[in-house]
Design an enzyme around this catalytic site. Structure first.
Site, short mmCIF file in Angstrom:
data_model
loop_
_atom_site.label_atom_id
_atom_site.label_comp_id
_atom_site.label_asym_id
_atom_site.label_seq_id
_atom_site.Cartn_x
_atom_site.Cartn_y
_atom_site.Cartn_z
N ALA A 121 0.84 -1.19 0.00
CA ALA A 121 0.00 0.00 0.00
C ALA A 121 0.89 1.25 0.00
CB ALA A 121 -0.91 -0.02 1.22
N TYR A 122 1.99 1.20 0.77
CA TYR A 122 2.90 2.36 0.82
C TYR A 122 3.53 2.59 -0.55
CZ TYR A 122 6.66 5.50 2.18
OH TYR A 122 7.51 6.58 2.25
N SER A 134 19.86 5.10 -0.48
CA SER A 134 18.78 4.14 -0.70
C SER A 134 19.01 3.46 -2.05
CB SER A 134 17.47 4.92 -0.68
OG SER A 134 16.40 4.03 -0.65
N LYS A 174 17.73 -8.88 -1.19
CA LYS A 174 17.46 -7.60 -0.53
C LYS A 174 16.80 -7.95 0.80
CE LYS A 174 15.54 -3.03 -1.27
NZ LYS A 174 14.80 -2.87 -0.03
N CYS A 196 -17.73 -34.08 17.71
CA CYS A 196 -18.56 -35.12 18.32
C CYS A 196 -19.04 -34.76 19.73
CB CYS A 196 -17.78 -36.43 18.36
SG CYS A 196 -16.45 -36.42 19.56
N CYS A 205 -9.37 -34.34 20.19
CA CYS A 205 -10.59 -34.93 20.74
C CYS A 205 -10.18 -36.18 21.52
CB CYS A 205 -11.54 -35.32 19.60
SG CYS A 205 -12.95 -36.27 20.16
S1 IVH Z 1 23.14 -1.83 -0.86
C1 IVH Z 1 24.61 2.16 -1.69
N1 IVH Z 1 22.48 -4.33 -0.51
O1 IVH Z 1 17.68 -1.78 1.04
C2 IVH Z 1 23.87 0.89 -1.71
N2 IVH Z 1 21.06 -2.66 0.41
O2 IVH Z 1 15.87 0.05 -0.30
C3 IVH Z 1 22.78 0.84 -0.72
N3 IVH Z 1 19.16 -3.53 1.66
O3 IVH Z 1 19.10 1.15 2.30
C4 IVH Z 1 22.53 -0.41 -0.07
N4 IVH Z 1 19.61 -5.66 1.35
O4 IVH Z 1 18.83 -0.92 3.89
C5 IVH Z 1 22.15 -3.06 -0.28
N5 IVH Z 1 21.99 -6.58 -0.25
C6 IVH Z 1 21.69 -5.32 -0.01
C7 IVH Z 1 20.56 -4.95 0.73
C8 IVH Z 1 20.28 -3.60 0.91
C9 IVH Z 1 18.79 -4.78 1.92
C10 IVH Z 1 18.44 -2.33 2.10
C11 IVH Z 1 19.30 -1.23 2.62
C12 IVH Z 1 19.01 -0.09 1.67
C13 IVH Z 1 17.62 -0.40 1.25
C14 IVH Z 1 17.20 0.31 0.01
#
Ligand code: IVH
Length: 714
Positions: free
Chosen positions: A47-48, A93, A126, A428, A441
């Site tokens: 949803a976000y 991010s 991820k 039963c 049971c």
């Molecule tokens: S690399 C500069 N590798 O996903 C590169 N991030 O949505 C930035 N995350 O802020 C991060 N698994 O908190 C990287 N294998 C992974 C990851 C990962 C989870 C998170 C991390 C990042 C967010 C971005």
């Protein structure tokens, strides 16, 4: 190619006007702030994401109206608790892609930007937790900082020592910053909620909320464990020239090997370990593998991260203000949604177990509508503090049975009602044995004779044609059948006296029951409905022991020789066989076959030497002479519709056939698959086998390979 389409997350909330846009920005900002502050968001991920995409679409159409508070321009959404510890290098991010097409476009854009092909891509999970930076000075963990707004984060050093995989001391006195994700594994989440509820707290809605809440909490009366997965490292000003030089030159995968050598946990030790790959085809295949492994992982992932591996490629691609240009997240569809718990149903199974089931406001998750979810047992309801009317977080991925993770406690209105537990058996009316976690049971199997006899007569068990549930009800109501063994002593006269039973139906049913008497042990054992065993486990047990007398003589230790049977299951099977002893005795007396054709009992197998158990890892070949059969040593997967000589065989019968011919049956294609039998309309398994270069046979080709074993198909 079958890369999981993330189309379900690709929709955006449509914002009609400026007022809708303003309201959406506010909703997203509030949800994001709540999420980063307490780990509890009022919106689920899907949803976000939809809301933010709607906001972005509106901004593209109306660039002048873009609000400074919009989550689209921020590193981690609006209104984040920034904290006061500056990051040495911003914690960025990741941009997202939602489909294979978008991924290909993205890799092409990176290569266009750097003006050459990327040397290697790192493809990794991820992890669905919270980003933290762990600063080590001369090998000691001195500071732990959240991502915050990406420029500065909060000091959460109080959590040092509670996070598995983030050691207080490294194996070398290195000074560097290791970045990664803190999360709760499924087990840690369960434990955290038990402890929290015991201390009068509300359970966390899901593992990520658990990790967020726990990481930021200080001075709790209890500690709960979390797990760290490193995904990057960088030199900090005090690192020293040598390490700075090395980390600056090394590619990502080399750095991650170093991080693991320092004693820090990474995804390398998991089923979805990072891989370095060179082609987009290989990246897509790995994405498919990770997506397929997701439901079985003990921790949450919400996508796959693809990174240019070499330092030179990363430097050439550079970074934007929000995200690097050399990495992207391939988002997987959300597997969690918030919905309403409408009530709890109590169903009695064929073994007398009284199992609760959550009835939900229907919700679409991962491509299907979820209306029910498993609740395991009554203690589980108490542990999760579930109430009727609660908003609950529901998890469903792949083929797994949906489960309720926990109530979203902060969405409670006060109208929620306690879940009512049954006082007598809902089937039963007898008493309930509540001495174990799973209620039962007091009449056990006798409670639901119709369910247990219908199951035994089913296609994958004794396969008694003409004995459907209606007929079983009739036999039970007439007092002719009180358990499975009674079937084998039914007489022609008894059957003829029943309504809607003419001579032909009677003779056919008696003939079908006679055939059932000759089924192999694997099916007879399965028909008993021993708790903790299904079709494939019954086959393994039957092949391993070869005869019912050997199974009955086995203690828990001997049962553990069968692949997939651990200590607890072994004890359950022993107890179940004790309970079933009178029934088994009566089946034996009624002339029901109790041996497995072609299998050798364990004692007789000793002389065959150590190779005898070679194929025993699924138990498939165990009990058959080592190396016997045309499929000896092979792992075979069946997909699509069978034709020709195999047309009539169910999947279970195909698996039986494979195992009789000396092979191992499996349901998923992997590197270990030796042969895929691909029938009509074979889909993703065929694609995968092609990618892996696995041998593929048509049903006819396969029938020719196993021709000698086909006649004995039952
Ligand atoms: S690399 C500069 N590798 O996903 C590169 N991030 O949505 C930035 N995350 O802020 C991060 N698994 O908190 C990287 N294998 C992974 C990851 C990962 C989870 C998170 C991390 C990042 C967010 C971005």
């Amino acid at each position: 190619m079958t890369t999981s389409p993330a189309v379900s997350v690709a929709h955006a909330t449509v914002l009609a006007d400026a007022a809708a846009y303003a309201a959406a920005v506010e909703t997203a900002t509030r949800a994001s702030a709540a999420y980063y502050e307490t780990g509890e968001s009022t919106l689920d991920d899907d949803a976000y994401d939809r809301l933010v995409r709607g906001i972005a679409a509106y901004e593209q159409e109306h660039p002048d109206e873009t609000s400074p508070a919009s989550p689209t321009g921020k590193v981690a959404g609006g209104a984040v608790t920034a904290g006061d510890v500056p990051h040495t290098v911003p914690m960025l991010s990741l941009d997202n892609v939602f489909s294979a097409e978008q991924l290909v476009a993205w890799t092409a854009s990176v290569e266009r930007r750097i003006g050459r092909p990327v040397e290697e891509w790192s493809v990794e999970p991820k992890l669905d937790g919270l980003a933290v930076a762990a600063r080590y000075e001369r090998g000691d963990l001195t500071r732990l900082i959240t991502r915050g707004d990406g420029t500065a984060g909060e000091d959460v050093s109080h959590a040092i020592g509670t996070i598995v995989g983030l050691p207080p001391s490294l194996t070398e006195p290195a000074t560097l910053e290791i970045r990664g994700e803190v999360l709760m594994t499924e087990e840690q989440f369960e434990r955290a909620n038990t402890v929290r509820v015991e201390h009068g707290g509300a359970p966390f809605a899901n593992p990520r909320n658990g990790a967020a809440g726990t990481l930021r909490a200080k001075d709790r009366a209890y500690t709960v464990e979390m797990t760290f997965f490193g995904y990057g490292a960088l030199a900090v000003p005090a690192s020293g020239a040598e390490l700075t030089g090395r980390l600056g030159e090394w590619g990502h995968s080399r750095i991650m090997r170093y991080v693991a050598d320092l004693g820090v946990h990474t995804a390398d030790s998991t089923l979805v370990a990072p891989r370095t790959l060179t082609t987009t085809e290989a990246i897509r295949a790995r994405i498919d593998e990770i997506a397929a492994a997701r439901p079985g992982l003990p921790f949450g992932i919400d996508g796959i991260v693809i990174k240019a591996d070499s330092a030179a490629d990363q430097a050439a691609a550079g970074c934007g203000s929000r995200a690097p240009r050399w990495a992207v997240a391939y988002k997987l569809p959300a597997v969690e949604k918030v919905t309403t718990l409408l009530g709890v149903e109590w169903n009695v199974g064929r073994t007398g177990i009284i199992a609760p089931r959550a009835v939900l406001e229907p919700v679409e998750i991962d491509g299907s509508t979820v209306t029910y979810a498993t609740l395991h047992n009554p203690a589980d309801i108490t542990r999760r503090d579930l109430r009727t009317g609660d908003k609950v977080m529901v998890y469903k991925a792949g083929d797994i049975i949906p489960r309720v993770e926990a109530p979203v406690a902060h969405l409670r209105t006060g109208e929620e009602q306690p879940v009512v537990f049954p006082e007598v058996c809902p089937q039963c009316g007898s008493g309930i044995d509540t001495s174990e976690q799973r209620w039962r049971c007091v009449r056990g199997r006798d409670c639901h004779v119709v369910a247990s006899v219908s199951y035994a007569a089913g296609r994958d068990q004794l396969d008694i044609e003409g004995l459907g549930a209606t007929r079983v009800v009739q036999l039970v109501d007439a007092g002719l059948v009180r358990d499975l063994a009674d079937l084998f002593t039914l007489t022609r006269e008894q059957l003829l006296a029943l309504e809607r039973m003419g001579e032909t139906s009677t003779d056919n049913l008696l003939a079908a029951i006679d055939t059932a008497r000759t089924r192999p042990l694997s099916r007879v054992f399965c028909a008993l409905g021993v708790r903790g065993t299904g079709r494939s486990m019954s086959r393994r047990i039957a092949r391993h022991f070869a005869g019912m007398e050997h199974i009955r003589a086995a203690d828990a230790k001997a049962l553990q020789q069968v692949d997939g049977i651990g200590g607890e299951k072994a004890r359950t099977v022993v107890a179940e066989l004790e309970e079933l002893a009178p029934l088994i005795d009566r089946l034996v007396a009624a002339g029901v076959n109790m041996s497995e054709p072609g299998a050798t009992p364990p004692a007789a197998r000793v002389e065959e030497g150590p190779g005898a158990e070679e194929h025993g890892d699924t138990g498939a070949g165990a009990g058959t002479a080592a190396g016997a059969g045309p499929l000896a040593g092979m792992t075979v997967v069946v997909t699509g519709a069978m034709t020709g000589a195999l047309e009539k065989l169910s999947r279970n019968q195909m698996n039986e056939l494979i195992e009789r011919a000396g092979g191992k049956s499996s349901s998923s294609v992997s590197k270990r698959t030796s042969l895929l039998v691909a029938g009509e309309n074979a889909g993703s398994k065929r694609d995968k086998a092609e990618q892996l270069g696995t041998r593929i046979a048509t049903p006819d080709e396969f029938a020719a390979i196993v021709a000698d074993f086909l006649d004995t198909a039952v």
